[in-house]
Design an enzyme around this catalytic site. Structure first.
Site, PDB file in Angstrom:
ATOM      1  N   SER A   1      -2.096   4.577 -13.809  1.00 11.76           N
ATOM      2  CA  SER A   1      -2.191   5.655 -12.834  1.00 11.76           C
ATOM      3  C   SER A   1      -1.514   6.906 -13.377  1.00 11.76           C
ATOM      4  O   SER A   1      -0.289   6.942 -13.552  1.00 11.76           O
ATOM      5  CB  SER A   1      -1.523   5.220 -11.523  1.00 11.76           C
TER       6      SER A   1
ATOM      7  N   HIS B   1      -6.719   5.395 -13.573  1.00 13.20           N
ATOM      8  CA  HIS B   1      -6.587   5.536 -12.123  1.00 13.20           C
ATOM      9  C   HIS B   1      -6.110   6.957 -11.812  1.00 13.20           C
ATOM     10  O   HIS B   1      -5.071   7.400 -12.308  1.00 13.20           O
ATOM     11  CB  HIS B   1      -5.586   4.491 -11.616  1.00 13.20           C
TER      12      HIS B   1
ATOM     13  N   ASP C   1      -5.088   9.594  -8.864  1.00 16.26           N
ATOM     14  CA  ASP C   1      -4.660   9.708  -7.469  1.00 16.26           C
ATOM     15  C   ASP C   1      -4.829  11.138  -6.966  1.00 16.26           C
ATOM     16  O   ASP C   1      -4.152  12.049  -7.426  1.00 16.26           O
ATOM     17  CB  ASP C   1      -3.190   9.308  -7.351  1.00 16.26           C
TER      18      ASP C   1
ATOM     19  N   MET D   1      -4.427  13.620  -3.824  1.00 12.99           N
ATOM     20  CA  MET D   1      -3.698  13.719  -2.541  1.00 12.99           C
ATOM     21  C   MET D   1      -3.823  15.127  -1.973  1.00 12.99           C
ATOM     22  O   MET D   1      -3.746  16.100  -2.724  1.00 12.99           O
ATOM     23  CB  MET D   1      -2.213  13.413  -2.769  1.00 12.99           C
TER      24      MET D   1
ATOM     25  N   HIS E   1      -8.988   7.556  -6.729  1.00 17.16           N
ATOM     26  CA  HIS E   1      -8.414   7.085  -5.464  1.00 17.16           C
ATOM     27  C   HIS E   1      -8.166   8.301  -4.577  1.00 17.16           C
ATOM     28  O   HIS E   1      -7.225   9.071  -4.801  1.00 17.16           O
ATOM     29  CB  HIS E   1      -7.113   6.332  -5.796  1.00 17.16           C
TER      30      HIS E   1
ATOM     31  N   MET F   1      -6.814   9.979  -1.578  1.00 17.72           N
ATOM     32  CA  MET F   1      -5.894   9.908  -0.435  1.00 17.72           C
ATOM     33  C   MET F   1      -5.992  11.242   0.291  1.00 17.72           C
ATOM     34  O   MET F   1      -5.066  12.065   0.283  1.00 17.72           O
ATOM     35  CB  MET F   1      -4.470   9.628  -0.934  1.00 17.72           C
TER      36      MET F   1
ATOM     37  N   MET G   1      -3.406  -1.370  -0.916  1.00 17.39           N
ATOM     38  CA  MET G   1      -2.166  -0.633  -1.184  1.00 17.39           C
ATOM     39  C   MET G   1      -0.969  -1.551  -0.990  1.00 17.39           C
ATOM     40  O   MET G   1      -0.807  -2.171   0.067  1.00 17.39           O
ATOM     41  CB  MET G   1      -2.035   0.576  -0.248  1.00 17.39           C
TER      42      MET G   1
ATOM     43  N   PHE H   1       3.301   8.483  -3.219  1.00 14.46           N
ATOM     44  CA  PHE H   1       4.269   8.678  -4.310  1.00 14.46           C
ATOM     45  C   PHE H   1       4.227   7.520  -5.297  1.00 14.46           C
ATOM     46  O   PHE H   1       3.991   6.368  -4.892  1.00 14.46           O
ATOM     47  CB  PHE H   1       5.691   8.789  -3.742  1.00 14.46           C
TER      48      PHE H   1
ATOM     49  N   GLY I   1       6.336   5.170  -8.171  1.00  9.47           N
ATOM     50  CA  GLY I   1       7.700   4.657  -8.330  1.00  9.47           C
ATOM     51  C   GLY I   1       8.298   3.977  -7.121  1.00  9.47           C
ATOM     52  O   GLY I   1       9.523   3.843  -7.034  1.00  9.47           O
TER      53      GLY I   1
ATOM     54  N   ASP J   1      -2.495  -1.629  -5.806  1.00  5.12           N
ATOM     55  CA  ASP J   1      -1.939  -0.337  -6.214  1.00  5.12           C
ATOM     56  C   ASP J   1      -0.565  -0.104  -5.589  1.00  5.12           C
ATOM     57  O   ASP J   1      -0.449  -0.012  -4.362  1.00  5.12           O
ATOM     58  CB  ASP J   1      -2.922   0.764  -5.763  1.00  5.12           C
TER      59      ASP J   1
HETATM   60  C1  DX5 Z   1       0.504   5.810  -4.693  1.00  5.57           C
HETATM   61  C2  DX5 Z   1      -0.615   5.862  -5.694  1.00  5.57           C
HETATM   62  C3  DX5 Z   1      -0.432   4.927  -6.827  1.00  5.57           C
HETATM   63  C4  DX5 Z   1       0.781   5.226  -7.679  1.00  5.57           C
HETATM   64  C5  DX5 Z   1       1.264   3.940  -8.264  1.00  5.57           C
HETATM   65  O1  DX5 Z   1       0.191   6.599  -3.629  1.00  5.57           O
HETATM   66  O2  DX5 Z   1      -1.849   5.536  -5.076  1.00  5.57           O
HETATM   67  O3  DX5 Z   1      -1.596   4.846  -7.644  1.00  5.57           O
HETATM   68  O4  DX5 Z   1       0.529   6.133  -8.692  1.00  5.57           O
HETATM   69  O5  DX5 Z   1       2.411   4.200  -8.964  1.00  5.57           O
HETATM   70  P1  DX5 Z   1       3.535   3.095  -9.209  1.00  5.57           P
HETATM   71  O6  DX5 Z   1       2.929   2.045 -10.108  1.00  5.57           O
HETATM   72  O7  DX5 Z   1       4.614   3.873  -9.879  1.00  5.57           O
HETATM   73  O8  DX5 Z   1       3.926   2.538  -7.872  1.00  5.57           O
HETATM   74 ZN    ZN Z   2      -3.604   5.048  -6.390  1.00  5.83          ZN
END
Ligand code: DX5
Ligand code: ZN
Length: 221
Positions: A10, A35, A37, A39, A68, A70, A139, A145, A147, A177
């Site tokens: 990601s 991947h 993300d 947002m 993805h 969001m 999820m 976020f 981490g 994820d």
């Molecule tokens: C969270 C994202 C994830 C995120 C995963 O909202 O959809 O894809 O980047 O990151 P880690 O592996 O650091 O939890």
């Molecule tokens: Zn994601």
């Protein structure tokens, strides 16, 4: 751990000033998807990246872009994400009033259609939609976020989804994820995940990206 499990690094956790190089590094190390993300600051309390980055990445890498979304009203942007080169477009069930129409419109554009559920969204909400999905993204953290810590109850949800798909002979891929690392990856795969989206444990790994991917590859072989 099942050796067919795919890795989808990601890029939310990548260094955006060196994005191309880091994508090349994960590709060379054996990643299966990238991947991405997206947002919007409404569906989730954060803003990340959008269509121009996907367009550039599509021209840069041969790896499939696993996008993805969001965002609210994802149906308004499906065409643009498809044109930018997404191989998979995943929308959130919580953001879609007409999930059947949205999944069908993704497929009509020749893109694989994914549906995602937040940690507290019950599986039965997608009961009537999974036959129109090529991928279900579970999820394992609250989206927004990188981490964060993996929510352990997700394992049971993945196992129930696995049974649900098997019982109905459906072939949608299960992707998980959030909060995945080399320690919890085997149990996530064992529960039935086929794709792991991994941010921090790859791009922020102290040992570096290549070694981090190798460690994931070792546990899946
Ligand atoms: C969270 C994202 C994830 C995120 C995963 O909202 O959809 O894809 O980047 O990151 P880690 O592996 O650091 O939890
Ligand atoms: Zn994601």
């Amino acid at each position: 751990m099942n050796n067919k499990v795919k890795l989808a690094p990601s890029i939310l956790s990548a260094d955006f000033a060196h994005l191309g190089e880091q994508v090349d590094e994960v590709a060379k190390a054996g990643a299966d998807y990238i991947h991405v993300d997206v947002m919007d600051g409404h569906f989730v309390p954060n803003i990340s990246i959008g269509i121009p980055i996907i367009d550039s990445l599509h021209r840069w890498t041969a790896l499939p872009l696993d996008v993805h979304l969001m965002i609210e009203k994802p149906e308004n942007y499906i065409k643009q994400f498809a044109a930018a080169g997404a191989a998979i477009i995943t929308v959130h069930i919580e953001a879609c009033t007409h999930i059947h129409r949205t999944l069908e419109s993704i497929r009509e554009l020749g893109v694989r259609a994914g549906v995602s559920l937040n940690p507290a969204t019950p599986l039965n909400l997608i009961d009537e939609a999974i036959m129109y999905a090529d991928l279900v993204l579970v999820m394992s953290v609250n989206p927004g976020f990188g981490g964060q810590i993996f929510i352990p109850e997700t394992l049971n949800k993945i196992a129930r989804l696995r049974r649900m798909l098997n019982d109905r002979h459906l072939e949608a891929e299960i992707e998980v994820d959030g909060g995945i690392n080399v320690s919890n990856a085997p149990s996530i795969a064992k529960a039935g995940a086929q794709v792991l989206a991994v941010g921090n444990s790859i791009f922020q790994a102290k040992e570096g990206i290549t070694k981090a991917i190798k460690r994931f590859r070792e546990i899946r072989n």
